[in-house]
Structure formats: C-alpha cells, structure tokens
Design a protein around this motif. Sequence first.
Motif, PDB file in Angstrom:
ATOM      1  N   GLU A   1       0.841  -1.202   0.000  1.00 43.02           N
ATOM      2  CA  GLU A   1       0.000   0.000   0.000  1.00 43.02           C
ATOM      3  C   GLU A   1       0.877   1.253   0.000  1.00 43.02           C
ATOM      4  OE1 GLU A   1      -3.348   0.086   2.655  1.00 43.02           O
ATOM      5  OE2 GLU A   1      -3.563  -2.092   2.535  1.00 43.02           O
ATOM      6  N   ARG A   2       1.750   1.337  -1.052  1.00 40.57           N
ATOM      7  CA  ARG A   2       2.690   2.454  -1.237  1.00 40.57           C
ATOM      8  C   ARG A   2       3.606   2.634  -0.030  1.00 40.57           C
ATOM      9  NH1 ARG A   2      -0.070   7.077  -4.936  1.00 40.57           N
ATOM     10  NH2 ARG A   2      -0.909   5.644  -6.465  1.00 40.57           N
ATOM     11  N   GLY A   3       3.953   1.530   0.591  1.00 35.88           N
ATOM     12  CA  GLY A   3       4.909   1.544   1.693  1.00 35.88           C
ATOM     13  C   GLY A   3       4.291   1.612   3.073  1.00 35.88           C
ATOM     14  N   LEU A   4       2.998   1.865   3.160  1.00 37.78           N
ATOM     15  CA  LEU A   4       2.350   1.991   4.463  1.00 37.78           C
ATOM     16  C   LEU A   4       2.375   0.695   5.263  1.00 37.78           C
ATOM     17  CD1 LEU A   4      -0.721   4.204   3.497  1.00 37.78           C
ATOM     18  CD2 LEU A   4       1.380   4.915   4.659  1.00 37.78           C
ATOM     19  N   ARG A   5       2.371  -0.437   4.595  1.00 34.58           N
ATOM     20  CA  ARG A   5       2.368  -1.732   5.284  1.00 34.58           C
ATOM     21  C   ARG A   5       3.667  -2.505   5.058  1.00 34.58           C
ATOM     22  NH1 ARG A   5      -3.494  -4.345   5.663  1.00 34.58           N
ATOM     23  NH2 ARG A   5      -4.655  -2.439   6.034  1.00 34.58           N
ATOM     24  N   ALA A   6       4.728  -1.797   4.783  1.00 31.02           N
ATOM     25  CA  ALA A   6       6.012  -2.450   4.517  1.00 31.02           C
ATOM     26  C   ALA A   6       6.694  -2.816   5.835  1.00 31.02           C
ATOM     27  CB  ALA A   6       6.909  -1.537   3.707  1.00 31.02           C
ATOM     28  N   SER A   7       7.283  -3.991   5.862  1.00 30.42           N
ATOM     29  CA  SER A   7       8.048  -4.415   7.029  1.00 30.42           C
ATOM     30  C   SER A   7       9.368  -3.653   7.069  1.00 30.42           C
ATOM     31  CB  SER A   7       8.322  -5.919   6.959  1.00 30.42           C
ATOM     32  OG  SER A   7       9.202  -6.204   5.885  1.00 30.42           O
ATOM     33  N   SER A   8      10.063  -3.726   8.181  1.00 27.17           N
ATOM     34  CA  SER A   8      11.356  -3.046   8.281  1.00 27.17           C
ATOM     35  C   SER A   8      12.357  -3.632   7.290  1.00 27.17           C
ATOM     36  CB  SER A   8      11.900  -3.116   9.707  1.00 27.17           C
ATOM     37  OG  SER A   8      12.039  -4.446  10.129  1.00 27.17           O
ATOM     38  N   GLU A   9      12.246  -4.935   7.008  1.00 26.29           N
ATOM     39  CA  GLU A   9      13.128  -5.564   6.020  1.00 26.29           C
ATOM     40  C   GLU A   9      12.841  -5.029   4.622  1.00 26.29           C
ATOM     41  OE1 GLU A   9      11.247  -7.425   8.171  1.00 26.29           O
ATOM     42  OE2 GLU A   9      12.825  -8.043   9.564  1.00 26.29           O
ATOM     43  N   THR A  10      11.559  -4.887   4.302  1.00 30.62           N
ATOM     44  CA  THR A  10      11.176  -4.362   2.992  1.00 30.62           C
ATOM     45  C   THR A  10      11.613  -2.915   2.854  1.00 30.62           C
ATOM     46  OG1 THR A  10       9.295  -5.872   2.843  1.00 30.62           O
ATOM     47  CG2 THR A  10       9.232  -3.929   1.430  1.00 30.62           C
ATOM     48  N   ARG A  11      11.444  -2.150   3.908  1.00 30.24           N
ATOM     49  CA  ARG A  11      11.871  -0.749   3.869  1.00 30.24           C
ATOM     50  C   ARG A  11      13.373  -0.640   3.633  1.00 30.24           C
ATOM     51  NH1 ARG A  11       7.939   2.973   6.798  1.00 30.24           N
ATOM     52  NH2 ARG A  11       6.139   1.620   7.102  1.00 30.24           N
ATOM     53  N   ALA A  12      14.141  -1.482   4.296  1.00 32.00           N
ATOM     54  CA  ALA A  12      15.597  -1.475   4.113  1.00 32.00           C
ATOM     55  C   ALA A  12      15.958  -1.846   2.678  1.00 32.00           C
ATOM     56  CB  ALA A  12      16.253  -2.430   5.104  1.00 32.00           C
ATOM     57  N   GLU A  13      15.242  -2.823   2.119  1.00 33.72           N
ATOM     58  CA  GLU A  13      15.496  -3.229   0.733  1.00 33.72           C
ATOM     59  C   GLU A  13      15.180  -2.082  -0.225  1.00 33.72           C
ATOM     60  OE1 GLU A  13      14.027  -6.541  -2.580  1.00 33.72           O
ATOM     61  OE2 GLU A  13      13.097  -6.521  -0.601  1.00 33.72           O
ATOM     62  N   VAL A  14      14.081  -1.390   0.007  1.00 34.03           N
ATOM     63  CA  VAL A  14      13.677  -0.275  -0.846  1.00 34.03           C
ATOM     64  C   VAL A  14      14.706   0.856  -0.764  1.00 34.03           C
ATOM     65  CG1 VAL A  14      11.947   1.562  -1.123  1.00 34.03           C
ATOM     66  CG2 VAL A  14      11.219  -0.818  -0.853  1.00 34.03           C
ATOM     67  N   VAL A  15      15.176   1.156   0.428  1.00 32.01           N
ATOM     68  CA  VAL A  15      16.196   2.197   0.584  1.00 32.01           C
ATOM     69  C   VAL A  15      17.451   1.826  -0.200  1.00 32.01           C
ATOM     70  CG1 VAL A  15      17.763   3.286   2.238  1.00 32.01           C
ATOM     71  CG2 VAL A  15      15.344   3.108   2.763  1.00 32.01           C
ATOM     72  N   GLU A  16      17.861   0.572  -0.133  1.00 29.32           N
ATOM     73  CA  GLU A  16      19.043   0.119  -0.868  1.00 29.32           C
ATOM     74  C   GLU A  16      18.826   0.226  -2.374  1.00 29.32           C
ATOM     75  OE1 GLU A  16      22.641  -1.166  -2.112  1.00 29.32           O
ATOM     76  OE2 GLU A  16      22.086  -0.499  -0.114  1.00 29.32           O
ATOM     77  N   LEU A  17      17.658  -0.168  -2.851  1.00 30.95           N
ATOM     78  CA  LEU A  17      17.361  -0.084  -4.279  1.00 30.95           C
ATOM     79  C   LEU A  17      17.332   1.365  -4.755  1.00 30.95           C
ATOM     80  CD1 LEU A  17      14.634  -2.869  -4.514  1.00 30.95           C
ATOM     81  CD2 LEU A  17      16.939  -2.942  -5.499  1.00 30.95           C
TER      82      LEU A  17
END
Length: 54
Positions: free
Chosen positions: A11-27
């Motif tokens: 949901e555009r990052g609203l329900r992203a886990s901390s692992e997913t957020r870290a992956e997105v930041v790296e990408l």
Amino acid sequence: MKLKAALYGTERGLRASSETRAEVVELITQLEARNPTPAPTEALTLLNGKWILA
C-alpha cells in the motif's frame, strides 16, 4: 523492476516491514547512483513538464 516488486502489496509503503523498507532504501540508493545528473534537485530545467503520480 526490483523496486516495483519490493513495493508490491505494501500500500505504497504503508504496510512495509522493516526488512522491505531497508530493501527499498538500498534499491533507491542504487538507482540514485546511476543518475547522470550530478545535482538532480538543482537541475530545475530538467523537471519542467507535466508529472503524474501513478
């Protein structure tokens, strides 16, 4: 494509886990490194136009 896949179902990052957020930041960091414009936020002439958030 990896960035889009990482965000899918969050949901555009609203329900992203901390692992997913870290992956997105790296990408995003990898994507920024490929930008040929040294200071993209200061290159206002490149930002002209009509933008649509999809």
